[in-house]
Motif scaffolding. Structure first.
Motif, PDB file in Angstrom:
ATOM      1  N   LEU A  79       0.837  -1.189   0.000  1.00  0.00           N
ATOM      2  CA  LEU A  79       0.000   0.000   0.000  1.00  0.00           C
ATOM      3  C   LEU A  79       0.878   1.247   0.000  1.00  0.00           C
ATOM      4  CD1 LEU A  79      -2.777   1.362   0.207  1.00  0.00           C
ATOM      5  CD2 LEU A  79      -2.572   1.179   2.691  1.00  0.00           C
ATOM      6  N   VAL A  87      -7.023   4.260  -3.361  1.00  0.00           N
ATOM      7  CA  VAL A  87      -7.187   2.806  -3.280  1.00  0.00           C
ATOM      8  C   VAL A  87      -8.574   2.498  -2.716  1.00  0.00           C
ATOM      9  CG1 VAL A  87      -6.339   0.665  -2.227  1.00  0.00           C
ATOM     10  CG2 VAL A  87      -4.716   2.442  -2.923  1.00  0.00           C
ATOM     11  N   LEU A  89     -10.386  -0.543  -1.101  1.00  0.00           N
ATOM     12  CA  LEU A  89     -10.084  -1.830  -0.489  1.00  0.00           C
ATOM     13  C   LEU A  89     -11.380  -2.486  -0.023  1.00  0.00           C
ATOM     14  CD1 LEU A  89      -8.138  -3.940   0.828  1.00  0.00           C
ATOM     15  CD2 LEU A  89      -8.021  -2.391   2.808  1.00  0.00           C
ATOM     16  N   ILE A  91     -12.781  -5.620   2.054  1.00  0.00           N
ATOM     17  CA  ILE A  91     -12.381  -6.643   3.017  1.00  0.00           C
ATOM     18  C   ILE A  91     -13.592  -7.539   3.257  1.00  0.00           C
ATOM     19  CG2 ILE A  91     -11.512  -7.079   5.345  1.00  0.00           C
ATOM     20  CD1 ILE A  91     -10.386  -4.194   5.299  1.00  0.00           C
ATOM     21  N   VAL A 122      -8.408  -3.254  -4.552  1.00  0.00           N
ATOM     22  CA  VAL A 122      -7.765  -4.360  -3.842  1.00  0.00           C
ATOM     23  C   VAL A 122      -8.828  -5.102  -3.039  1.00  0.00           C
ATOM     24  CG1 VAL A 122      -5.984  -4.998  -2.159  1.00  0.00           C
ATOM     25  CG2 VAL A 122      -5.631  -3.007  -3.634  1.00  0.00           C
ATOM     26  N   ALA A 124      -9.190  -7.969   0.117  1.00  0.00           N
ATOM     27  CA  ALA A 124      -8.530  -8.721   1.193  1.00  0.00           C
ATOM     28  C   ALA A 124      -9.533  -9.766   1.675  1.00  0.00           C
ATOM     29  CB  ALA A 124      -8.127  -7.793   2.326  1.00  0.00           C
ATOM     30  N   ALA A 141      -4.882  -8.888  -1.655  1.00  0.00           N
ATOM     31  CA  ALA A 141      -3.945  -8.629  -0.555  1.00  0.00           C
ATOM     32  C   ALA A 141      -3.449  -9.941   0.040  1.00  0.00           C
ATOM     33  CB  ALA A 141      -4.625  -7.792   0.517  1.00  0.00           C
ATOM     34  N   TYR A 151      -7.409  -3.385  10.090  1.00  0.00           N
ATOM     35  CA  TYR A 151      -8.414  -2.361   9.828  1.00  0.00           C
ATOM     36  C   TYR A 151      -9.597  -2.451  10.799  1.00  0.00           C
ATOM     37  CZ  TYR A 151      -6.072  -0.708   5.663  1.00  0.00           C
ATOM     38  OH  TYR A 151      -5.152  -0.142   4.799  1.00  0.00           O
TER      39      TYR A 151
END
Length: 198
Positions: A79, A87, A89, A91, A122, A124, A141, A151
């Protein structure tokens, strides 16, 4: 000055208001000797100082650095290496999560618009691996469970939007409509600062 019955002098009214202010609790609390001119100037100066402090605080940057993570690439990427790019992201426990699928569908609507602006997407995943079945080229990720922990994600799904400066601009466990994602990316502090300089 000659006044008719029932009329008041404006000088007396102003003087009475001034005396009332001088007798109020405010001068006692501030411990300022209130004479008519000095007191009002001091009050004006204090109010101006308060307004300036509040306005300065509203322009201060809020710094909430995004925890770093890595993802496989032709060369090792992280990152931190994406500084200067926004970005998005996602999750999730797995890519089969309903909220994850719905968010990917919404992101498709704005992907082309942001691909040219170098926004990186991205995923994760705590369980399972990629690739993500989508038109959007998601980076996956490494160690999704650790990313979720870093996070503070305990639930099934989160979306995190990280600004060009590496700070978390937005994080939620709710699916965001494409317009909201667009707004957060376009209205991030570094984007607005760069636009002001042009």
């Amino acid at each position: 000055m000659i006044l008719e019955a029932g009329m008041e002098s404006t000088e007396d009214t102003e003087h009475t208001e001034e005396e009332a202010l001088e007798r109020s609790l405010l001068p006692c609390l501030l411990c300022i000797p209130w004479t008519s001119n000095y007191g009002f100037r001091m009050l004006r100066a204090l109010l101006l100082a308060a307004v300036l402090c509040l306005s300065a605080a509203s322009f201060a940057e809020v710094v909430h650095p995004a925890p770093d993570f890595t993802f496989p690439s032709a060369r090792a990427r992280s990152l931190r290496a994406l500084r200067g790019q926004s970005v998005v992201l996602l999750i999730a426990r797995s890519q089969r999560e309903r909220d994850f699928k719905k968010q990917v569908k919404y992101l498709r609507e704005i992907y082309r618009e942001f691909a040219s602006k170098e926004v990186v997407f991205v995923a994760a995943l705590a369980e399972g691996e990629g690739p993500i079945v989508s038109d959007i080229p998601f980076a996956i990720a490494n160690n999704g469970a650790a990313v979720a922990s870093a996070y503070g994600v305990a639930g099934k799904f989160n979306i995190v939007i990280i600004g060009r400066d590496g700070n978390i601009d937005y994080q939620t466990s709710k699916v965001l409509p494409p317009e909201r994602v667009r707004d957060v990316i376009q209205n991030a502090f570094p984007v607005q600062s760069a636009a002001r300089k042009q």
